[in-house]
Design a protein around this motif. Sequence first.
Motif, PDB file in Angstrom:
ATOM      1  N   GLY A   1     -14.110  24.529   0.484  1.00 56.89           N
ATOM      2  CA  GLY A   1     -13.875  23.365   1.085  1.00 56.89           C
ATOM      3  C   GLY A   1     -12.826  22.679   0.401  1.00 56.89           C
ATOM      4  O   GLY A   1     -12.432  21.467   0.716  1.00 56.89           O
ATOM      5  N   CYS A   2     -12.143  23.453  -0.819  1.00 56.81           N
ATOM      6  CA  CYS A   2     -11.023  22.630  -1.555  1.00 56.81           C
ATOM      7  C   CYS A   2      -9.736  22.962  -0.760  1.00 56.81           C
ATOM      8  O   CYS A   2      -9.061  23.800  -1.293  1.00 56.81           O
ATOM      9  CB  CYS A   2     -10.977  22.924  -2.924  1.00 56.81           C
ATOM     10  N   SER A   3      -9.451  22.432   0.581  1.00 53.21           N
ATOM     11  CA  SER A   3      -8.422  22.969   0.903  1.00 53.21           C
ATOM     12  C   SER A   3      -7.131  22.700   0.598  1.00 53.21           C
ATOM     13  O   SER A   3      -6.065  23.254   1.123  1.00 53.21           O
ATOM     14  CB  SER A   3      -8.496  22.274   2.615  1.00 53.21           C
ATOM     15  N   SER A   4      -6.919  21.870  -0.511  1.00 57.90           N
ATOM     16  CA  SER A   4      -5.570  21.430  -1.170  1.00 57.90           C
ATOM     17  C   SER A   4      -5.266  22.125  -2.457  1.00 57.90           C
ATOM     18  O   SER A   4      -4.126  22.163  -2.948  1.00 57.90           O
ATOM     19  CB  SER A   4      -5.516  19.971  -1.328  1.00 57.90           C
ATOM     20  N   LEU A   5      -6.091  23.231  -2.456  1.00 54.63           N
ATOM     21  CA  LEU A   5      -5.999  23.975  -3.787  1.00 54.63           C
ATOM     22  C   LEU A   5      -4.463  24.681  -3.926  1.00 54.63           C
ATOM     23  O   LEU A   5      -4.274  25.471  -2.954  1.00 54.63           O
ATOM     24  CB  LEU A   5      -7.083  25.032  -4.045  1.00 54.63           C
ATOM     25  N   GLU A   6      -3.974  24.636  -4.946  1.00 50.27           N
ATOM     26  CA  GLU A   6      -2.733  25.032  -5.379  1.00 50.27           C
ATOM     27  C   GLU A   6      -2.429  25.983  -6.479  1.00 50.27           C
ATOM     28  O   GLU A   6      -1.760  27.059  -6.279  1.00 50.27           O
ATOM     29  CB  GLU A   6      -1.395  24.077  -5.521  1.00 50.27           C
ATOM     30  N   LYS A   7      -3.299  25.704  -7.359  1.00 49.28           N
ATOM     31  CA  LYS A   7      -3.118  26.656  -8.706  1.00 49.28           C
ATOM     32  C   LYS A   7      -4.652  26.551  -9.286  1.00 49.28           C
ATOM     33  O   LYS A   7      -5.449  25.369  -9.601  1.00 49.28           O
ATOM     34  CB  LYS A   7      -2.424  26.130  -9.689  1.00 49.28           C
ATOM     35  N   VAL A   8      -5.071  27.996  -9.708  1.00 46.90           N
ATOM     36  CA  VAL A   8      -6.308  28.160 -10.428  1.00 46.90           C
ATOM     37  C   VAL A   8      -5.782  28.947 -11.734  1.00 46.90           C
ATOM     38  O   VAL A   8      -5.169  29.863 -11.427  1.00 46.90           O
ATOM     39  CB  VAL A   8      -7.352  28.915  -9.564  1.00 46.90           C
ATOM     40  N   LYS A   9      -6.127  28.302 -12.900  1.00 47.64           N
ATOM     41  CA  LYS A   9      -5.763  29.034 -14.229  1.00 47.64           C
ATOM     42  C   LYS A   9      -7.053  29.354 -14.952  1.00 47.64           C
ATOM     43  O   LYS A   9      -7.922  28.534 -15.276  1.00 47.64           O
ATOM     44  CB  LYS A   9      -5.020  27.943 -15.063  1.00 47.64           C
ATOM     45  N   CYS A  10      -7.244  30.895 -15.175  1.00 46.82           N
ATOM     46  CA  CYS A  10      -8.163  31.029 -15.716  1.00 46.82           C
ATOM     47  C   CYS A  10      -7.842  31.542 -17.313  1.00 46.82           C
ATOM     48  O   CYS A  10      -6.722  32.435 -17.427  1.00 46.82           O
ATOM     49  CB  CYS A  10      -8.903  32.317 -15.363  1.00 46.82           C
ATOM     50  N   LEU A  11      -8.539  31.021 -18.330  1.00 49.53           N
ATOM     51  CA  LEU A  11      -8.317  31.548 -19.853  1.00 49.53           C
ATOM     52  C   LEU A  11      -8.746  32.568 -20.013  1.00 49.53           C
ATOM     53  O   LEU A  11      -8.377  33.275 -21.251  1.00 49.53           O
ATOM     54  CB  LEU A  11      -8.347  30.281 -20.763  1.00 49.53           C
ATOM     55  N   SER A  12      -9.709  33.081 -19.483  1.00 52.08           N
ATOM     56  CA  SER A  12     -10.439  34.433 -19.842  1.00 52.08           C
ATOM     57  C   SER A  12      -9.836  35.729 -19.372  1.00 52.08           C
ATOM     58  O   SER A  12      -9.187  35.971 -18.461  1.00 52.08           O
ATOM     59  CB  SER A  12     -11.797  34.397 -19.220  1.00 52.08           C
TER      60      SER A  12
ATOM     61  N   ILE B   1     -17.679  35.721  -1.733  1.00 50.48           N
ATOM     62  CA  ILE B   1     -16.414  35.258  -1.307  1.00 50.48           C
ATOM     63  C   ILE B   1     -16.238  33.805  -1.100  1.00 50.48           C
ATOM     64  O   ILE B   1     -14.860  33.306  -0.705  1.00 50.48           O
ATOM     65  CB  ILE B   1     -15.844  36.292  -0.195  1.00 50.48           C
ATOM     66  N   THR B   2     -17.345  33.221  -0.909  1.00 48.90           N
ATOM     67  CA  THR B   2     -17.301  31.522  -0.451  1.00 48.90           C
ATOM     68  C   THR B   2     -16.763  30.972  -1.696  1.00 48.90           C
ATOM     69  O   THR B   2     -16.834  29.712  -1.494  1.00 48.90           O
ATOM     70  CB  THR B   2     -18.670  31.159  -0.015  1.00 48.90           C
ATOM     71  N   VAL B   3     -16.942  31.440  -2.986  1.00 55.26           N
ATOM     72  CA  VAL B   3     -16.537  30.631  -4.338  1.00 55.26           C
ATOM     73  C   VAL B   3     -15.299  29.624  -3.972  1.00 55.26           C
ATOM     74  O   VAL B   3     -15.076  28.586  -4.468  1.00 55.26           O
ATOM     75  CB  VAL B   3     -16.361  31.474  -5.369  1.00 55.26           C
ATOM     76  N   PHE B   4     -14.379  30.260  -3.392  1.00 57.02           N
ATOM     77  CA  PHE B   4     -12.841  29.659  -3.291  1.00 57.02           C
ATOM     78  C   PHE B   4     -12.667  29.583  -1.652  1.00 57.02           C
ATOM     79  O   PHE B   4     -13.169  30.539  -0.989  1.00 57.02           O
ATOM     80  CB  PHE B   4     -11.792  30.032  -3.978  1.00 57.02           C
ATOM     81  N   PRO B   5     -11.989  28.796  -0.958  1.00 56.00           N
ATOM     82  CA  PRO B   5     -11.540  28.778   0.108  1.00 56.00           C
ATOM     83  C   PRO B   5     -11.054  30.287   0.434  1.00 56.00           C
ATOM     84  O   PRO B   5     -10.265  30.682  -0.320  1.00 56.00           O
ATOM     85  CB  PRO B   5     -10.546  27.538   0.639  1.00 56.00           C
ATOM     86  N   TYR B   6     -11.337  30.836   1.636  1.00 55.54           N
ATOM     87  CA  TYR B   6     -10.683  31.854   2.059  1.00 55.54           C
ATOM     88  C   TYR B   6     -10.364  32.027   3.663  1.00 55.54           C
ATOM     89  O   TYR B   6     -11.393  31.603   4.359  1.00 55.54           O
ATOM     90  CB  TYR B   6     -11.325  33.143   1.868  1.00 55.54           C
ATOM     91  N   PRO B   7      -9.156  32.063   3.915  1.00 52.29           N
ATOM     92  CA  PRO B   7      -7.798  32.376   3.129  1.00 52.29           C
ATOM     93  C   PRO B   7      -7.646  30.945   2.355  1.00 52.29           C
ATOM     94  O   PRO B   7      -7.857  30.029   3.016  1.00 52.29           O
ATOM     95  CB  PRO B   7      -7.095  33.024   4.502  1.00 52.29           C
ATOM     96  N   ASN B   8      -6.564  31.387   1.634  1.00 61.59           N
ATOM     97  CA  ASN B   8      -6.152  30.079   0.672  1.00 61.59           C
ATOM     98  C   ASN B   8      -4.832  30.451   0.394  1.00 61.59           C
ATOM     99  O   ASN B   8      -4.438  31.722   0.250  1.00 61.59           O
ATOM    100  CB  ASN B   8      -7.029  29.504  -0.303  1.00 61.59           C
ATOM    101  N   ASN B   9      -3.917  29.462   0.099  1.00 62.57           N
ATOM    102  CA  ASN B   9      -2.521  29.874  -0.744  1.00 62.57           C
ATOM    103  C   ASN B   9      -2.490  29.579  -2.076  1.00 62.57           C
ATOM    104  O   ASN B   9      -1.321  29.380  -2.593  1.00 62.57           O
ATOM    105  CB  ASN B   9      -1.491  28.689   0.263  1.00 62.57           C
TER     106      ASN B   9
ATOM    107  N   ASN C   1      -9.448  39.624  -6.431  1.00 62.26           N
ATOM    108  CA  ASN C   1      -8.210  40.407  -5.987  1.00 62.26           C
ATOM    109  C   ASN C   1      -8.084  39.731  -4.160  1.00 62.26           C
ATOM    110  O   ASN C   1      -7.057  39.488  -3.715  1.00 62.26           O
ATOM    111  CB  ASN C   1      -8.207  41.596  -5.989  1.00 62.26           C
ATOM    112  N   ILE C   2      -9.153  39.853  -3.377  1.00 59.34           N
ATOM    113  CA  ILE C   2      -9.406  39.513  -2.024  1.00 59.34           C
ATOM    114  C   ILE C   2      -8.947  38.116  -1.897  1.00 59.34           C
ATOM    115  O   ILE C   2      -7.987  37.545  -0.970  1.00 59.34           O
ATOM    116  CB  ILE C   2     -10.827  39.816  -1.626  1.00 59.34           C
ATOM    117  N   LEU C   3      -9.479  37.340  -2.845  1.00 59.86           N
ATOM    118  CA  LEU C   3      -9.306  35.695  -2.737  1.00 59.86           C
ATOM    119  C   LEU C   3      -7.937  35.401  -2.950  1.00 59.86           C
ATOM    120  O   LEU C   3      -7.446  34.317  -2.460  1.00 59.86           O
ATOM    121  CB  LEU C   3     -10.337  34.875  -3.600  1.00 59.86           C
ATOM    122  N   PHE C   4      -7.191  36.031  -3.868  1.00 59.65           N
ATOM    123  CA  PHE C   4      -5.840  35.650  -4.436  1.00 59.65           C
ATOM    124  C   PHE C   4      -4.968  36.872  -4.164  1.00 59.65           C
ATOM    125  O   PHE C   4      -3.934  36.982  -5.214  1.00 59.65           O
ATOM    126  CB  PHE C   4      -5.980  35.248  -5.940  1.00 59.65           C
ATOM    127  N   ASN C   5      -5.003  37.612  -3.219  1.00 65.66           N
ATOM    128  CA  ASN C   5      -4.325  38.751  -3.232  1.00 65.66           C
ATOM    129  C   ASN C   5      -2.681  38.583  -3.228  1.00 65.66           C
ATOM    130  O   ASN C   5      -2.293  37.662  -2.454  1.00 65.66           O
ATOM    131  CB  ASN C   5      -4.709  39.365  -1.610  1.00 65.66           C
TER     132      ASN C   5
END
Length: 207
Positions: free
Chosen positions: A109-120, A129-137, A157-161
Amino acid sequence: SLIFNATNCSVTNSSFNLSPISSIIIGNNVEIIPNNFAYGNTLLTSITIPNGVSTIGNSSFYGCSNLTSITIPYSVSTIENSAFYGCNGLREVNIGNNVSSIGSFAFGGCSSLEKVKCLSTNPATLIDITVFPYPNNAKLKVPCESVNNYISSSLWNILFNNRISDYYSVEAVANNSSYGNVEIENNCETFITTLTAIPNNCHQFIS
């Protein structure tokens, strides 16, 4: 503002959802952010989570629609179900390098999400697949050497293809304090970075 220092809480009854609190600072000795901690607090615009926190509880920031960014520190290993669900103002998420598990609808439901940065370099386990909105940009930024790891991880990969890219970060540190960093994106194979250090009026460099 609120400074939260309770160290033995695991569940709250939406303690701060109706309070006029716009900023919350989690104390340095807190290890678990309780379930439902700030559930539905639409006035909250800032949350500071220190190193030391290991778990962000179920629905802890559910519906905090005025949060725009969140940084998950190195110490956190688990982000539980619906932790940031419905934070529809959230645009940027920075996930520390020790997060190993992210629960269902954690960022749903974080519909405005533009950037996810992972340090690991090793992708955290996404429960589904519900962890992040799907589909999203949103774009996913990961360390240089780990792009293929995230592409090979099916849910990431599916979520951020086709929106997984690399970055390289150079941090300026003196006397155990950070003085900022330079981040280079999409160019990790060959690059030259020049950092210019300028002392303030009270200091000088000694060779």
